[in-house]
Scaffold this active site. Structure first.
Site, PDB file in Angstrom:
ATOM      1  N   CYS A   1       0.841  -1.193   0.000  1.00  0.00           N
ATOM      2  CA  CYS A   1       0.000   0.000   0.000  1.00  0.00           C
ATOM      3  C   CYS A   1       0.875   1.242   0.000  1.00  0.00           C
ATOM      4  O   CYS A   1       1.910   1.288   0.666  1.00  0.00           O
ATOM      5  CB  CYS A   1      -0.870   0.045   1.267  1.00  0.00           C
ATOM      6  SG  CYS A   1      -1.991  -1.339   1.483  1.00  0.00           S
ATOM      7  N   CYS A   2       0.452   2.232  -0.750  1.00  0.00           N
ATOM      8  CA  CYS A   2       0.969   3.586  -0.634  1.00  0.00           C
ATOM      9  C   CYS A   2      -0.180   4.502  -1.026  1.00  0.00           C
ATOM     10  O   CYS A   2      -1.274   4.030  -1.337  1.00  0.00           O
ATOM     11  CB  CYS A   2       2.240   3.819  -1.461  1.00  0.00           C
ATOM     12  SG  CYS A   2       2.054   3.899  -3.244  1.00  0.00           S
TER      13      CYS A   2
END
Length: 144
Positions: A64-65
Site C-alpha cells: 500500500c501507498c
C-alpha cells in the site's frame, strides 16, 4: 500461506488487511511503516516486499501507498515479481488468473476496507489459468 505486507504509511487500511489475513490463518510479516524504526519510503517498502516474494520467503505480497502506483513500480523492478495495482475484486481476481500476479498493490487514498476485503477474498480464491495463451504471455514476462 505466508504473506508479506508493507506500506509507506501506517493506518486503518493496512491494519484491517493484517487482521483479515490472520483471521484466515495466513502467516503475516510486516514491513515499512508497519514496523517501528524501519524505512517507510515507498521505494524501500516495494523492494522489500518484492524481494520477500521473489526469494520465496513469502508466497504473496501486499503493498500500500497513497496511490498504490509507487509501490507497484518499485516491486515490479524485482526480478520474479508480477505486482498488480488493483481497485476492485474483479481486477484482483483477473490479475491472479491471467497474469499469475504475486503481489497485490492498493491505494491508501481510494481503497475502503470493505473493498480491500473483497479484493483479498477474490485474490486468494483465484488461481492462475492453464490456458496456453496466457501461460505463454506470463513466460514472456519472466524473460523480460
Amino acid at each position: 500461506m505466508r504473506v508479506t505486507i508493507g506500506s509507506d504509511m501506517a493506518g486503518e487500511l493496512p491494519e484491517a488487511i493484517v487482521r483479515w489475513l490472520r483471521s484466515r490463518g495466513h502467516d503475516v510479516k510486516r514491513c515499512g511503516a508497519l514496523v517501528p524504526n524501519e524505512s517507510d519510503a515507498w521505494t524501500s517498502v516495494g523492494r522489500k516486499v518484492g524481494t520477500s516474494v521473489a526469494d520465496g520467503d513469502a508466497d504473496y505480497g501486499i503493498l500500500c501507498c497513497w496511490t498504490g502506483t509507487g509501490v507497484n513500480i518499485a516491486a515490479n523492478k524485482v526480478r520474479g515479481v508480477r505486482a498488480a495495482l488493483c481497485t476492485d475484486a474483479a481486477t484482483a481476481a483477473g490479475a491472479r488468473e491471467w497474469n499469475d500476479a504475486n503481489v497485490l498493490c492498493m491505494s491508501l487514498r481510494s481503497t475502503s476496507i470493505p473493498v480491500a476485503e473483497e479484493m483479498l477474498d477474490a485474490w486468494f480464491k483465484a488461481a492462475p489459468t492453464g490456458d496456453p495463451t496466457y501461460l505463454s504471455m506470463i513466460e514472456r514476462i519472466r524473460e523480460l
